[in-house]
Write an enzyme that holds these catalytic residues in place. Structure first.
Site, PDB file in Angstrom:
ATOM      1  N   LYS A  19       0.489  -1.380   0.094  1.00 41.46           N
ATOM      2  CA  LYS A  19       0.210   0.170   0.106  1.00 41.46           C
ATOM      3  C   LYS A  19       0.672   1.417   0.027  1.00 41.46           C
ATOM      4  O   LYS A  19       1.970   1.110   0.816  1.00 41.46           O
ATOM      5  CB  LYS A  19      -1.336  -0.305   1.828  1.00 41.46           C
ATOM      6  N   GLY A  20       0.150   2.213  -0.196  1.00 48.17           N
ATOM      7  CA  GLY A  20       1.291   3.733  -0.314  1.00 48.17           C
ATOM      8  C   GLY A  20       1.148   3.975   1.520  1.00 48.17           C
ATOM      9  O   GLY A  20       0.323   3.919   1.494  1.00 48.17           O
ATOM     10  N   GLY A  21       2.633   4.570   0.926  1.00 46.44           N
ATOM     11  CA  GLY A  21       2.941   4.916   2.085  1.00 46.44           C
ATOM     12  C   GLY A  21       3.643   4.327   3.250  1.00 46.44           C
ATOM     13  O   GLY A  21       3.978   4.254   4.238  1.00 46.44           O
ATOM     14  N   GLY A  23       6.303   1.967   2.864  1.00 44.29           N
ATOM     15  CA  GLY A  23       7.537   1.863   3.204  1.00 44.29           C
ATOM     16  C   GLY A  23       8.115   1.388   2.575  1.00 44.29           C
ATOM     17  O   GLY A  23       9.084   1.143   2.464  1.00 44.29           O
ATOM     18  N   THR A  25       8.877   1.813  -0.981  1.00 41.94           N
ATOM     19  CA  THR A  25      10.343   1.782  -1.880  1.00 41.94           C
ATOM     20  C   THR A  25      12.008   2.174  -0.752  1.00 41.94           C
ATOM     21  O   THR A  25      12.726   1.512  -1.340  1.00 41.94           O
ATOM     22  CB  THR A  25      10.360   2.946  -2.337  1.00 41.94           C
ATOM     23  N   THR A  26      11.576   2.272   0.291  1.00 43.70           N
ATOM     24  CA  THR A  26      12.674   2.319   1.475  1.00 43.70           C
ATOM     25  C   THR A  26      13.577   0.803   1.483  1.00 43.70           C
ATOM     26  O   THR A  26      14.353   0.637   1.771  1.00 43.70           O
ATOM     27  CB  THR A  26      12.224   2.763   2.696  1.00 43.70           C
ATOM     28  N   ASP A  48       6.847   3.040 -10.058  1.00 44.57           N
ATOM     29  CA  ASP A  48       5.218   3.778  -9.809  1.00 44.57           C
ATOM     30  C   ASP A  48       5.748   4.956  -9.786  1.00 44.57           C
ATOM     31  O   ASP A  48       7.086   5.934 -10.464  1.00 44.57           O
ATOM     32  CB  ASP A  48       6.152   3.908  -7.713  1.00 44.57           C
ATOM     33  N   ASN A 269       6.906  -2.929   8.615  1.00 40.04           N
ATOM     34  CA  ASN A 269       8.350  -1.769   9.504  1.00 40.04           C
ATOM     35  C   ASN A 269       7.063  -0.754   9.640  1.00 40.04           C
ATOM     36  O   ASN A 269       5.630  -1.242  10.107  1.00 40.04           O
ATOM     37  CB  ASN A 269       7.667  -1.042   7.454  1.00 40.04           C
TER      38      ASN A 269
END
Length: 330
Positions: A19-21, A23, A25-26, A48, A269
Site C-alpha cells: 500500500k502507498g506510504g 515504506g 521504496t525504502t 511507480d 515496517n
C-alpha cells in the site's frame, strides 16, 4: 539468509509490493543495497509513477540505469514515455497488418487509446518484459512497484493475456479457413491500394495478423513463465502493523496465489517498541499487537520480518545497508 531472495539460475526477480506510504521504496532500496553488498550485480527499478527512489538514495535518477556503488544500479521509469512507446509500437504493427483498411483513422484511434483504462498496465508489462529479456546482465532485479492495485493487475496480466491470445488465435484460424473456402469458389481475393496489388492472406504463414498474435503470445508467455517460477521470482510485501495494510496484503496474497506468483516474505515496517508504558500510545500499541497476531494467523508458511520504527527516516547508503541486512538475513 533468505535463500529465496538470492539468484539460483540465471537471475532473480524481486517484486516489492504494498500500500502507498508503508515504506515500500525504502525496503526495496535497502534490499537492493544488501544484495549488492553480498556481491550480486543488482538493478533496482522504480515502476511507480510517483517516484521517490532517487530521494531514498539521495541521487537523481532517470530511465537509464545509474551506478550507485559497486554492483548496484538504479533507475526510475518514465510512465508517460512508456505509454507513448507502447502505443507507437502498436500503431506501427496495426498499420502493417491492415494496410488495406485505409478508411480507418489510426492516428485518431491511438489518440483516444492513450487515455483508455488498462493502457498503463499494458505499458508497464511491456517495460517489465523488456527488462526481463536483458535479465542475464544482472544477478538480481528488484522492482519497486506502484501501489498494490496496479501492481496486482500487472502481475495478473500475463495469465489473462495468454487466455485472450489463445481465443484470438482460434478466431483468426477460423477466419483463414473461411477465406480458403471462399477462394476455392470465387478465386483469389485481390485489391489495389495506391497502385499496389494485394492478395488477402489465407494461410497462417502469410497472414500478418496471425504472426503478430503468435509473437505477442510468445512474449507474454515468456513473462508469465518468469514471474511464476519460484527459482526466478519472489514477491516481498511491505505493510505497517495496521488493519488496512493487513487487509490489502491479504488480498494481494490471495490474488497472487491464484495466478501462481511466488509470495515469500512480509516485511512489517514501523513496528513501535517502547521501553516503558506511555498511556497516550496504549491504544495504538494494542491495535498493533492485534495486527501482528493476525499476520501470524493469516500467513502461515510465509516468512515475516519486523522492522522497528526508527528515530529518524532511513535515507542514504549507511541507513539502507543497515535496514537491508534486517530484511535479507534476520
Amino acid at each position: 539468509m533468505r535463500e529465496y531472495l538470492l539468484p539460483k539460475e540465471d537471475f532473480r526477480t524481486i517484486f516489492v509490493i504494498g500500500k502507498g506510504g508503508v515504506g515500500k521504496t525504502t525496503t526495496s532500496a535497502s534490499l537492493a543495497v544488501a544484495l549488492a553488498k553480498k556481491g550480486y550485480k543488482t538493478l533496482i527499478i522504480s515502476l511507480d509513477p510517483a517516484h521517490n527512489l532517487g530521494d531514498v538514495f539521495m541521487v537523481r535518477l532517470n530511465d537509464k540505469p545509474k551506478k550507485l556503488m559497486e554492483n548496484l544500479y538504479a533507475s526510475e521509469l518514465d510512465m508517460d514515455k512508456l505509454i507513448k512507446a507502447y502505443l507507437k509500437h502498436l500503431e506501427k504493427n496495426l498499420k502493417h497488418m491492415y494496410r488495406y483498411l485505409t478508411v480507418i483513422n489510426l492516428e485518431k484511434y491511438f489518440e483516444v487509446l492513450s487515455y483508455s483504462p488498462g493502457i498503463e498496465e499494458y505499458a508497464t508489462l511491456e517495460a517489465i518484459r523488456e527488462i526481463l529479456i536483458e535479465g542475464d546482465h544482472w544477478d538480481v532485479i528488484v522492482f519497486d512497484t506502484p501501489p498494490t492495485g496496479l501492481t496486482l493487475r500487472v502481475l495478473a496480466l500475463p495469465k489473462i493475456s495468454l487466455i485472450w491470445a489463445d481465443k484470438l488465435i482460434g478466431i483468426r484460424k477460423k477466419i483463414l479457413e473461411r477465406r480458403r473456402a471462399i477462394a476455392k469458389i470465387q478465386g483469389e481475393q485481390k485489391f489495389t491500394i495506391e497502385g499496389e496489388e494485394f492478395t488477402l492472406p489465407k494461410e497462417e504463414e502469410e497472414d500478418a495478423v496471425m504472426q503478430e498474435l503468435k509473437a505477442y503470445r510468445e512474449e507474454v508467455a515468456f513473462v508469465e513463465k518468469v514471474i511464476t517460477d519460484p527459482n526466478k521470482t519472489s514477491v516481498v510485501a511491505v505493510m505497517n502493523p495496521e488493519t488496512l495494510p493487513l487487509y490489502e496484503t491479504e488480498r494481494a496474497y490471495e490474488s497472487l496465489k491464484k495466478f501462481r506468483v511466488p509470495f515469500n516474505l512480509i516485511v512489517v515496517n514501523k513496528v513501535i517498541t517502547l521501553g516503558k508504558d506511555i498511556p497516550e500510545l496504549k491504544v495504538k500499541l494494542e491495535a498493533q499487537g492485534r495486527v501482528l497476531k493476525e499476520i501470524e494467523r493469516k500467513f502461515k508458511g510465509i516468512d515475516v520480518v519486523r522492522i522497528p520504527m526508527f528515530a529518524e527516516e532511513p535515507r542514504g547508503m549507511e541507513w539502507l545497508e543497515r535496514l537491508g541486512g534486517m530484511v535479507l538475513e534476520t
